[in-house]
Motif scaffolding. Structure first.
Motif, PDB file in Angstrom:
ATOM      1  N   SER A  30       0.806  -1.218   0.000  1.00 46.75           N
ATOM      2  CA  SER A  30       0.000   0.000   0.000  1.00 46.75           C
ATOM      3  C   SER A  30       0.836   1.264   0.000  1.00 46.75           C
ATOM      4  O   SER A  30       0.310   2.357  -0.229  1.00 46.75           O
ATOM      5  N   SER A  31       2.129   1.154   0.239  1.00 44.63           N
ATOM      6  CA  SER A  31       2.982   2.330   0.239  1.00 44.63           C
ATOM      7  C   SER A  31       3.612   2.603  -1.128  1.00 44.63           C
ATOM      8  O   SER A  31       4.273   3.622  -1.313  1.00 44.63           O
ATOM      9  N   TYR A  32       3.401   1.713  -2.091  1.00 41.40           N
ATOM     10  CA  TYR A  32       4.005   1.855  -3.413  1.00 41.40           C
ATOM     11  C   TYR A  32       3.028   2.461  -4.416  1.00 41.40           C
ATOM     12  O   TYR A  32       1.867   2.075  -4.468  1.00 41.40           O
ATOM     13  N   ALA A  33       3.532   3.369  -5.225  1.00 37.38           N
ATOM     14  CA  ALA A  33       2.815   3.710  -6.453  1.00 37.38           C
ATOM     15  C   ALA A  33       3.049   2.567  -7.441  1.00 37.38           C
ATOM     16  O   ALA A  33       4.099   1.938  -7.425  1.00 37.38           O
ATOM     17  N   SER A  52      -1.546   6.053  -7.839  1.00 35.13           N
ATOM     18  CA  SER A  52      -0.884   6.410  -6.590  1.00 35.13           C
ATOM     19  C   SER A  52      -1.122   5.340  -5.539  1.00 35.13           C
ATOM     20  O   SER A  52      -1.948   4.444  -5.707  1.00 35.13           O
ATOM     21  N   TRP A  53      -0.410   5.456  -4.417  1.00 34.63           N
ATOM     22  CA  TRP A  53      -0.496   4.424  -3.382  1.00 34.63           C
ATOM     23  C   TRP A  53      -1.919   4.280  -2.841  1.00 34.63           C
ATOM     24  O   TRP A  53      -2.351   3.186  -2.499  1.00 34.63           O
ATOM     25  N   SER A  54      -2.648   5.377  -2.790  1.00 38.83           N
ATOM     26  CA  SER A  54      -3.998   5.335  -2.242  1.00 38.83           C
ATOM     27  C   SER A  54      -5.038   4.982  -3.294  1.00 38.83           C
ATOM     28  O   SER A  54      -6.190   4.673  -2.946  1.00 38.83           O
ATOM     29  N   ASN A  74      -5.614  -2.666  -2.141  1.00 36.06           N
ATOM     30  CA  ASN A  74      -4.496  -2.797  -1.209  1.00 36.06           C
ATOM     31  C   ASN A  74      -4.712  -3.948  -0.225  1.00 36.06           C
ATOM     32  O   ASN A  74      -3.743  -4.502   0.290  1.00 36.06           O
ATOM     33  N   THR A 100       8.865   3.395  -5.184  1.00 33.02           N
ATOM     34  CA  THR A 100       8.951   4.006  -3.857  1.00 33.02           C
ATOM     35  C   THR A 100       9.118   5.524  -3.967  1.00 33.02           C
ATOM     36  O   THR A 100       9.148   6.215  -2.955  1.00 33.02           O
TER      37      THR A 100
END
Length: 123
Positions: A30-33, A52-54, A74, A100
């Protein structure tokens, strides 16, 4: 470290649809694009779509805008590429990639790559 495995490629007639999936290992997905790229024989790898990550921001190459949709789940560590109205010129090996450094269109900002899945669109 992230391992990416693409699936869902295949042979489809022009005008058809495919959905590619990219499953990621690791607890920090979930922290990666995430991005999708493709490479046709004799051509350079080109950007297709990114998210994007979100999941709140998405980007597309002009050549696929309105036909392809990138999304992510995610909770399942998976990113998808829904491809509709496929054309013969979409034929390529499709790769997913994780970044990252944020979301972008340049392959150089992506840290991890999958092995690719072949998409062939017949006319």
């Amino acid at each position: 470290q992230v391992q990416l495995v693409e699936s869902g490629g295949g042979l489809v007639q022009a005008g058809g649809s495919l959905r590619l999936s990219c499953a990621a290992s690791g607890r920090t997905f979930s922290s990666y694009a995430m991005g999708w790229f493709r490479q046709a024989p004799g051509k350079e790898r080109e950007f297709v779509a990114a998210i994007s990550w979100s999941g709140g921001s998405t980007y597309y190459a002009d050549s696929v805008k309105g036909r392809f949709t990138i999304s992510r789940d995610n909770a399942k560590n998976t990113v998808y590429l829904q491809m509709n109205s496929l054309k013969p010129e979409d034929t390529a090996v499709y790769y997913c990639a994780a970044s990252t450094k944020g979301v972008g269109v340049r392959p150089s900002i992506y840290d991890y790559w999958g092995q690719g899945t072949q998409v062939t669109v017949s006319s």
